[in-house]
Motif scaffolding. Sequence first.
Motif, PDB file in Angstrom:
ATOM      1  N   ALA A  65       0.789  -1.129  -0.025  1.00  0.00           N
ATOM      2  CA  ALA A  65      -0.115   0.018   0.227  1.00  0.00           C
ATOM      3  C   ALA A  65       0.979   1.379   0.092  1.00  0.00           C
ATOM      4  O   ALA A  65       1.787   1.341   0.719  1.00  0.00           O
ATOM      5  CB  ALA A  65      -0.861  -0.147   1.397  1.00  0.00           C
ATOM      6  N   THR A  66       0.511   2.266  -0.927  1.00  0.00           N
ATOM      7  CA  THR A  66       1.192   3.483  -0.988  1.00  0.00           C
ATOM      8  C   THR A  66       0.513   4.644  -0.454  1.00  0.00           C
ATOM      9  O   THR A  66       1.067   5.649  -0.289  1.00  0.00           O
ATOM     10  CB  THR A  66       1.494   3.701  -2.572  1.00  0.00           C
ATOM     11  OG1 THR A  66       0.284   3.746  -3.123  1.00  0.00           O
ATOM     12  CG2 THR A  66       2.579   2.779  -3.057  1.00  0.00           C
ATOM     13  N   GLU A  67      -0.679   4.525   0.110  1.00  0.00           N
ATOM     14  CA  GLU A  67      -1.626   5.380   0.700  1.00  0.00           C
ATOM     15  C   GLU A  67      -2.364   4.485   1.684  1.00  0.00           C
ATOM     16  O   GLU A  67      -2.791   3.237   1.750  1.00  0.00           O
ATOM     17  CB  GLU A  67      -2.427   6.282  -0.100  1.00  0.00           C
ATOM     18  CG  GLU A  67      -3.278   5.504  -1.114  1.00  0.00           C
ATOM     19  CD  GLU A  67      -3.862   6.349  -2.159  1.00  0.00           C
ATOM     20  OE1 GLU A  67      -4.689   6.250  -2.770  1.00  0.00           O
ATOM     21  OE2 GLU A  67      -3.068   7.317  -2.470  1.00  0.00           O
ATOM     22  N   THR A  68      -3.056   5.331   2.704  1.00  0.00           N
ATOM     23  CA  THR A  68      -4.152   4.728   3.431  1.00  0.00           C
ATOM     24  C   THR A  68      -5.643   4.675   2.668  1.00  0.00           C
ATOM     25  O   THR A  68      -5.723   5.320   2.092  1.00  0.00           O
ATOM     26  CB  THR A  68      -4.387   5.693   4.740  1.00  0.00           C
ATOM     27  OG1 THR A  68      -4.651   7.081   4.332  1.00  0.00           O
ATOM     28  CG2 THR A  68      -3.186   5.920   5.634  1.00  0.00           C
ATOM     29  N   GLY A  69      -6.193   3.729   3.187  1.00  0.00           N
ATOM     30  CA  GLY A  69      -7.474   3.417   2.504  1.00  0.00           C
ATOM     31  C   GLY A  69      -8.595   2.199   2.907  1.00  0.00           C
ATOM     32  O   GLY A  69      -7.900   1.692   3.849  1.00  0.00           O
ATOM     33  N   MET A  70      -9.361   2.128   2.237  1.00  0.00           N
ATOM     34  CA  MET A  70     -10.300   1.018   2.872  1.00  0.00           C
ATOM     35  C   MET A  70     -10.322  -0.083   1.641  1.00  0.00           C
ATOM     36  O   MET A  70     -10.491   0.252   0.514  1.00  0.00           O
ATOM     37  CB  MET A  70     -11.724   1.538   3.101  1.00  0.00           C
ATOM     38  CG  MET A  70     -12.548   0.538   3.633  1.00  0.00           C
ATOM     39  SD  MET A  70     -12.175  -0.506   5.342  1.00  0.00           S
ATOM     40  CE  MET A  70     -12.503   0.928   6.185  1.00  0.00           C
ATOM     41  N   THR A  71     -10.142  -1.326   2.236  1.00  0.00           N
ATOM     42  CA  THR A  71     -10.318  -2.416   1.209  1.00  0.00           C
ATOM     43  C   THR A  71     -11.306  -3.388   1.752  1.00  0.00           C
ATOM     44  O   THR A  71     -11.935  -3.303   2.776  1.00  0.00           O
ATOM     45  CB  THR A  71      -8.815  -3.026   1.305  1.00  0.00           C
ATOM     46  OG1 THR A  71      -8.801  -3.843   2.398  1.00  0.00           O
ATOM     47  CG2 THR A  71      -7.779  -2.205   1.033  1.00  0.00           C
ATOM     48  N   MET A  72     -11.637  -4.536   0.867  1.00  0.00           N
ATOM     49  CA  MET A  72     -12.578  -5.463   1.323  1.00  0.00           C
ATOM     50  C   MET A  72     -11.957  -6.203   2.409  1.00  0.00           C
ATOM     51  O   MET A  72     -13.026  -6.657   3.265  1.00  0.00           O
ATOM     52  CB  MET A  72     -12.750  -6.679   0.205  1.00  0.00           C
ATOM     53  CG  MET A  72     -13.409  -5.941  -1.023  1.00  0.00           C
ATOM     54  SD  MET A  72     -13.536  -7.452  -2.359  1.00  0.00           S
ATOM     55  CE  MET A  72     -14.543  -8.632  -1.218  1.00  0.00           C
ATOM     56  N   ALA A  73     -10.760  -6.197   2.676  1.00  0.00           N
ATOM     57  CA  ALA A  73     -10.222  -6.842   3.842  1.00  0.00           C
ATOM     58  C   ALA A  73     -10.284  -6.098   5.116  1.00  0.00           C
ATOM     59  O   ALA A  73      -9.556  -6.120   6.295  1.00  0.00           O
ATOM     60  CB  ALA A  73      -8.957  -7.384   3.765  1.00  0.00           C
ATOM     61  N   GLY A  74     -10.596  -4.767   4.725  1.00  0.00           N
ATOM     62  CA  GLY A  74     -10.444  -3.631   5.952  1.00  0.00           C
ATOM     63  C   GLY A  74      -9.675  -2.361   5.879  1.00  0.00           C
ATOM     64  O   GLY A  74      -8.886  -2.342   4.734  1.00  0.00           O
ATOM     65  N   PRO A  75      -9.266  -1.505   6.650  1.00  0.00           N
ATOM     66  CA  PRO A  75      -8.481  -0.265   6.699  1.00  0.00           C
ATOM     67  C   PRO A  75      -6.878  -0.783   6.258  1.00  0.00           C
ATOM     68  O   PRO A  75      -6.610  -1.813   6.903  1.00  0.00           O
ATOM     69  CB  PRO A  75      -8.806   0.440   7.575  1.00  0.00           C
ATOM     70  CG  PRO A  75      -9.168  -0.540   8.867  1.00  0.00           C
ATOM     71  CD  PRO A  75     -10.000  -1.491   7.980  1.00  0.00           C
ATOM     72  N   CYS A  76      -6.315  -0.111   5.566  1.00  0.00           N
ATOM     73  CA  CYS A  76      -4.965  -0.397   5.381  1.00  0.00           C
ATOM     74  C   CYS A  76      -4.104   0.874   5.576  1.00  0.00           C
ATOM     75  O   CYS A  76      -4.517   2.080   5.264  1.00  0.00           O
ATOM     76  CB  CYS A  76      -4.635  -1.152   3.837  1.00  0.00           C
ATOM     77  SG  CYS A  76      -4.735   0.114   2.539  1.00  0.00           S
ATOM     78  N   TYR A 132       3.800  -4.697  -8.272  1.00  0.00           N
ATOM     79  CA  TYR A 132       3.358  -5.839  -7.778  1.00  0.00           C
ATOM     80  C   TYR A 132       4.697  -7.125  -7.493  1.00  0.00           C
ATOM     81  O   TYR A 132       5.116  -7.666  -8.599  1.00  0.00           O
ATOM     82  CB  TYR A 132       2.167  -6.660  -8.828  1.00  0.00           C
ATOM     83  CG  TYR A 132       0.884  -6.038  -8.766  1.00  0.00           C
ATOM     84  CD1 TYR A 132       0.225  -6.258  -7.777  1.00  0.00           C
ATOM     85  CD2 TYR A 132       0.638  -5.017  -9.717  1.00  0.00           C
ATOM     86  CE1 TYR A 132      -1.227  -5.681  -7.719  1.00  0.00           C
ATOM     87  CE2 TYR A 132      -0.488  -4.247  -9.847  1.00  0.00           C
ATOM     88  CZ  TYR A 132      -1.510  -4.699  -8.924  1.00  0.00           C
ATOM     89  OH  TYR A 132      -2.818  -3.855  -8.852  1.00  0.00           O
ATOM     90  N   PRO A 133       5.120  -7.038  -6.433  1.00  0.00           N
ATOM     91  CA  PRO A 133       6.359  -7.781  -6.284  1.00  0.00           C
ATOM     92  C   PRO A 133       6.116  -9.267  -6.899  1.00  0.00           C
ATOM     93  O   PRO A 133       7.071  -9.920  -7.043  1.00  0.00           O
ATOM     94  CB  PRO A 133       6.517  -7.546  -4.771  1.00  0.00           C
ATOM     95  CG  PRO A 133       5.807  -6.567  -4.412  1.00  0.00           C
ATOM     96  CD  PRO A 133       4.904  -6.468  -5.132  1.00  0.00           C
ATOM     97  N   LEU A 134       5.012  -9.821  -6.649  1.00  0.00           N
ATOM     98  CA  LEU A 134       4.625 -11.254  -6.990  1.00  0.00           C
ATOM     99  C   LEU A 134       3.241 -11.464  -7.758  1.00  0.00           C
ATOM    100  O   LEU A 134       2.351 -10.862  -7.045  1.00  0.00           O
ATOM    101  CB  LEU A 134       4.734 -11.992  -5.694  1.00  0.00           C
ATOM    102  CG  LEU A 134       4.833 -13.551  -5.807  1.00  0.00           C
ATOM    103  CD1 LEU A 134       5.923 -14.079  -6.565  1.00  0.00           C
ATOM    104  CD2 LEU A 134       4.228 -14.373  -4.769  1.00  0.00           C
ATOM    105  N   LEU A 135       3.292 -12.047  -8.781  1.00  0.00           N
ATOM    106  CA  LEU A 135       2.110 -12.652  -9.401  1.00  0.00           C
ATOM    107  C   LEU A 135       1.975 -14.010  -9.224  1.00  0.00           C
ATOM    108  O   LEU A 135       3.002 -14.589  -9.140  1.00  0.00           O
ATOM    109  CB  LEU A 135       1.928 -12.215 -10.818  1.00  0.00           C
ATOM    110  CG  LEU A 135       2.446 -10.764 -11.221  1.00  0.00           C
ATOM    111  CD1 LEU A 135       2.436 -10.532 -12.771  1.00  0.00           C
ATOM    112  CD2 LEU A 135       1.204  -9.967 -10.545  1.00  0.00           C
TER     113      LEU A 135
END
Length: 534
Positions: A438-449, A527-530
């Motif tokens: 994450a490069t910024e704070t935000g809300m995702t399906m898994a919760g806040p990041c 994306y460090p890993l696909l």
Amino acid sequence: MTTRLSPDSFAAWAQACTEALGQARVEIDALNVFPVPDGDTGTNVYVTFEAASEAMAAVEPGASLSALVRAYVDGALLGARGNSGVIMAQLLRASLPAIAEYEGGTAGPAAVAEAMSTAAAAAYAAVGHPVEGTILTVACRAAEAAHEAVAAGAGIDEMFGAAAAAAREALRRTPEQLERLARSGVVDAGGRALVVVLDTTDHLLTGRFVPDPAPFVAAPRLLDDDADHDLDPDGPAYEVMYLLDAPDDAIGRLRTRLDGLGDCLVVVGGDRLWNVHVHVDDVGAAIEAGIEAGRPYRIAVTHFAEQRGRTSATGSRAVVAIAAGPGLASLFSDAGAVVVTTTVGAHVGVSTVLDTILDCGADDVVVLPNSRDFRTVCDAAAAQAREAGVHATVIPSWTQVQGLSAIAVHDPGQAFDDDVVAMTSAARGTQHGAITVATETGMTMAGPCLVGDVLGVVDAEFSMIGDEQAEVARLVLDRLMSGSAELVTLVTGAGLDPDVVPRLERWLRARRPDVELVVYDGGQERYPLLVAVE
């Protein structure tokens, strides 16, 4: 077998229909002599159902049956190809939403029969000049038989069995209604596709095995050896298709305008979303009619004479792939693709993709977008390439790893349509995920990041949050794994911690030693890993 309606049962039905149409595709293509003998009805209907399934798969997990059905019928409309594909999309659009209203319960025979009648009527209304002995006749007879069975007190199983049997009989009689079918010794190709769908539904409802179609499907004559299949020299030379954003009250005028330009007119849709199909000589006028009605887009033009030539001869073929990193570019290039190299989040212009397609110098070109962001660009480039005489087809590879799966099964020695179907199936059958930071704070399906959190991506959704790349990657892989998994592919990118791949390999070996693991250096940013599981 239960007939209770649920998201799971609908998804199973959609998958079964797509698979059945895939198995019957070559046979249906060979039956295709009406309205023009371009030998692609089976492929067009298959791709229409494939597009519907793709749209449904993108719906958020846990969605209602109504939401799935809406995505499915919209996907069919957006992805419909050819005369029969567009009509089939209308049949789905007019019937499935009404049945979906019974979610959690069972749709009774009367409701299903009424939905079938509504669909048949909508399909007839969508066609400029309906012709008997086609898919329309088969749909109508199936609906009539369903109502007759309901009137006789039949249950849902008996009613649908009667409808499917009536459709098979109507298909058998199509040569009696359409002289071109009788001359060619075949039944109607679109009608055959509808019978496949109805028979598949009957089997899912009752467990009955449908009788072999051989007794009533005559062996088609080869297109190149039968003068009856020649294109009408006085008929329209081009098939024009486009999606249209337009109000409902503009469609009547559009139909009238297009009807005066050519034939085989089909306009389906509603709520400002329309799919337009017509055969014309004046391509520009057909597109101008759409502009007068609203906003046409995803315009596709096919010259029948050129398409006929490709059906009877093997032309040169190329694959164009968009790669989001230097390592990925090398992987696609080594597999034989012509590569458009970019970076994650960067813009790729239509002209760049179009120039790459045309510079291949091939008659047939398969395009791998490898990102949903490039879908519209590749569609537009392929449409313009077709106008320039190149048969360009876009494969639904919405991630880099799906593109790798698709090109792994690419076989230029196969017929073009067979190659496209194989690559599409490989892309669709690949479960995909990734990790990012994450490069910024935000809300995702898994919760806040927070900035610096490691995010796990599964099917294009941020599904987990953690502190360690290796642990989040393990969670992603665990989510993607299934009992049928055979191959795990890891594509490493910039910023990947050195312990991630070894830890994933140890985890996989301890739990699934039967699954093969391959690792590639993709070099992609962000994306460090696909991760892909096939």
